[in-house]
Each structure stands twice: as structure tokens, then as C-alpha cells.
Write a protein that holds these residues in place. Structure first.
Motif, short mmCIF file in Angstrom:
data_model
loop_
_atom_site.label_atom_id
_atom_site.label_comp_id
_atom_site.label_asym_id
_atom_site.label_seq_id
_atom_site.Cartn_x
_atom_site.Cartn_y
_atom_site.Cartn_z
N HIS A 1 0.84 -1.20 0.00
CA HIS A 1 0.00 0.00 0.00
C HIS A 1 0.87 1.25 0.00
O HIS A 1 0.60 2.22 -0.73
N GLY B 1 2.01 2.09 -3.29
CA GLY B 1 1.01 2.55 -4.24
C GLY B 1 0.03 1.51 -4.75
O GLY B 1 -0.80 1.81 -5.61
N ARG C 1 -3.23 -0.45 -4.91
CA ARG C 1 -4.59 -0.16 -4.46
C ARG C 1 -5.56 -1.20 -5.02
O ARG C 1 -5.20 -2.00 -5.89
N ALA C 2 -6.79 -1.16 -4.53
CA ALA C 2 -7.84 -2.07 -5.01
C ALA C 2 -7.97 -1.94 -6.52
O ALA C 2 -7.93 -0.84 -7.07
N HIS D 1 -5.80 -2.91 -8.71
CA HIS D 1 -4.50 -3.00 -9.37
C HIS D 1 -4.14 -4.46 -9.62
O HIS D 1 -4.54 -5.35 -8.88
N LEU E 1 -5.74 -6.11 0.02
CA LEU E 1 -5.80 -4.78 -0.60
C LEU E 1 -6.87 -4.67 -1.70
O LEU E 1 -7.15 -3.59 -2.18
N ALA F 1 -6.41 -6.11 -4.58
CA ALA F 1 -5.67 -6.20 -5.83
C ALA F 1 -5.66 -7.66 -6.29
O ALA F 1 -6.09 -8.56 -5.58
#
Length: 64
Positions: free
Chosen positions: A31, A34, A36-37, A39, A61, A63
Motif C-alpha cells: 500500500h 502505491g 490499491r484495489a 491493481h 488490498l 488487488a
């Protein structure tokens, strides 16, 4: 399931709590970097506990 081994590798045994703690730490680092959900993240690993931890961190996350 607390306290019971859910994953064993060589001479090491991991409980669900162990895996959750490791995944939380990796998720925090990802996180911070960088992730994020939504990704997509490439994971290159052999069949080891670290692979399980990485997947759980990514799922935490949102992802893939």
C-alpha cells in the motif's frame, strides 16, 4: 483454528494467525508503494509460504 498449523514447509509450521500477520505487514508495504484495489500485481515465486503470504496481502488490498 487458532493455534493449529494450516501450512507446513520444510521444518516450519504456520498458523492462520501467522499468515495473517505476515500478510498484513506485506499489505502495508505494498500500500505504501502505491498498490490499491483493482491493481494487478505480478508475483514471481516458487511454491513456498511467501507465495501464500503475497496472495493474501494482495487480496487484503483488493488487488489481483
Amino acid at each position: 483454528m487458532t493455534g493449529r498449523s494450516v501450512l507446513a514447509f520444510q521444518d516450519r509450521h504456520y498458523t492462520l494467525a501467522d499468515l495473517d500477520a505476515l500478510a498484513a505487514g506485506l499489505a502495508a508495504e505494498l500500500h505504501q508503494q502505491g498498490v490499491r484495489a483493482g491493481h494487478r500485481v505480478a508475483v514471481m515465486s516458487s511454491n513456498r509460504p511467501e507465495f501464500v503470504v503475497a496472495l493474501r496481502a494482495l487480496w487484503r488490498l483488493g488487488a489481483s
